[in-house]
Every structure is written in structure tokens, then in C-alpha cells.
Scaffold this motif. Sequence first.
Motif, short mmCIF file in Angstrom:
data_model
loop_
_atom_site.label_atom_id
_atom_site.label_comp_id
_atom_site.label_asym_id
_atom_site.label_seq_id
_atom_site.Cartn_x
_atom_site.Cartn_y
_atom_site.Cartn_z
N MET A 85 0.85 -1.18 0.00
CA MET A 85 0.00 0.00 0.00
C MET A 85 0.89 1.24 0.00
SD MET A 85 -3.25 0.86 2.48
CE MET A 85 -3.85 -0.80 2.36
N ARG A 86 0.44 2.25 -0.66
CA ARG A 86 1.24 3.47 -0.75
C ARG A 86 1.32 4.17 0.60
NH1 ARG A 86 -0.75 5.87 -6.51
NH2 ARG A 86 0.33 4.31 -7.74
N ASP A 87 2.46 4.80 0.81
CA ASP A 87 2.73 5.48 2.09
C ASP A 87 1.70 6.58 2.37
OD1 ASP A 87 4.35 5.82 4.43
OD2 ASP A 87 5.10 7.68 3.51
N TRP A 88 1.32 7.33 1.35
CA TRP A 88 0.38 8.44 1.57
C TRP A 88 -1.00 7.92 1.96
CZ3 TRP A 88 -4.03 9.09 -1.32
CH2 TRP A 88 -4.10 8.40 -2.56
N ILE A 89 -1.37 6.75 1.48
CA ILE A 89 -2.67 6.17 1.85
C ILE A 89 -2.64 5.77 3.33
CG2 ILE A 89 -4.23 4.22 1.50
CD1 ILE A 89 -3.41 4.25 -1.45
N ILE A 90 -1.56 5.17 3.76
CA ILE A 90 -1.42 4.77 5.17
C ILE A 90 -1.47 6.00 6.06
CG2 ILE A 90 0.16 3.74 6.85
CD1 ILE A 90 1.09 1.89 4.53
N LYS A 91 -0.75 7.05 5.68
CA LYS A 91 -0.75 8.28 6.48
C LYS A 91 -2.13 8.93 6.51
CE LYS A 91 4.12 9.40 5.92
NZ LYS A 91 5.09 10.30 5.32
N ARG A 92 -2.83 8.92 5.37
CA ARG A 92 -4.16 9.51 5.32
C ARG A 92 -5.12 8.74 6.21
NH1 ARG A 92 -7.00 8.86 -0.06
NH2 ARG A 92 -7.75 7.01 0.98
N ARG A 93 -5.04 7.42 6.19
CA ARG A 93 -5.92 6.60 7.04
C ARG A 93 -5.62 6.82 8.51
NH1 ARG A 93 -6.25 0.92 3.67
NH2 ARG A 93 -7.62 1.74 2.05
N ALA A 94 -4.35 6.93 8.87
CA ALA A 94 -3.97 7.18 10.26
C ALA A 94 -4.49 8.54 10.72
CB ALA A 94 -2.46 7.11 10.43
N ARG A 95 -4.37 9.55 9.84
CA ARG A 95 -4.87 10.89 10.18
C ARG A 95 -6.39 10.86 10.34
NH1 ARG A 95 -7.02 15.44 7.68
NH2 ARG A 95 -6.43 17.38 8.69
N THR A 96 -7.08 10.17 9.44
CA THR A 96 -8.53 10.07 9.51
C THR A 96 -8.96 9.40 10.81
OG1 THR A 96 -8.74 9.99 7.11
CG2 THR A 96 -10.58 9.13 8.38
N ARG A 97 -8.30 8.32 11.17
CA ARG A 97 -8.62 7.63 12.42
C ARG A 97 -8.40 8.55 13.63
NH1 ARG A 97 -9.21 2.53 14.56
NH2 ARG A 97 -8.36 2.26 16.66
#
Length: 78
Positions: free
Chosen positions: A1-13
Motif C-alpha cells: 500500500m502506498r505510504d500516503w494512503i497509510i498516512k491519510r488513514r492514520a490521520r482520519t482515524r
Amino acid sequence: MRDWIIKRRARTRHLIELGGLVVKAGLVELTDDDRATLYGAFLTVADKLRSEERGNTLALWRRKGKRAFEHESASPEL
């Protein structure tokens, strides 16, 4: 998975968890879901944390929050 997707999901959570605390504290109901009132209250909190009272205020709020979490876990809702 792309790094920006992981960061976006963490921020959303993180944002969802913070919003949950606003609801859990009863602030939504107490302000009739008035976003300007909530924002004003948060700005007041931020001002207090920028003052010389920061250390004592954080300690007081942390104790109160921990007690509330402990009380909640000791007597869960039915």
C-alpha cells in the motif's frame, strides 16, 4: 500500500477519535451542535494552555480524564 494512503488513514482515524471525545464529553448536546460555540470553547482552552497555568491545567485535566475513563470502564453501559 502506498505510504500516503497509510498516512491519510492514520490521520482520519486520529480525527475520528478526537471527534468521539467531543461527543463523549457531551459537548455536542450541551452546545446544540453549534460549531462556532465549540470552536470558541476550543480557542479558550488553547489560550489557557498558552498561559503560565499550562502545567497545572494539564495535570488537572489529565487526572480528571483518567478518572472518567476508569469510571467508565468500571461501570460500562448496559
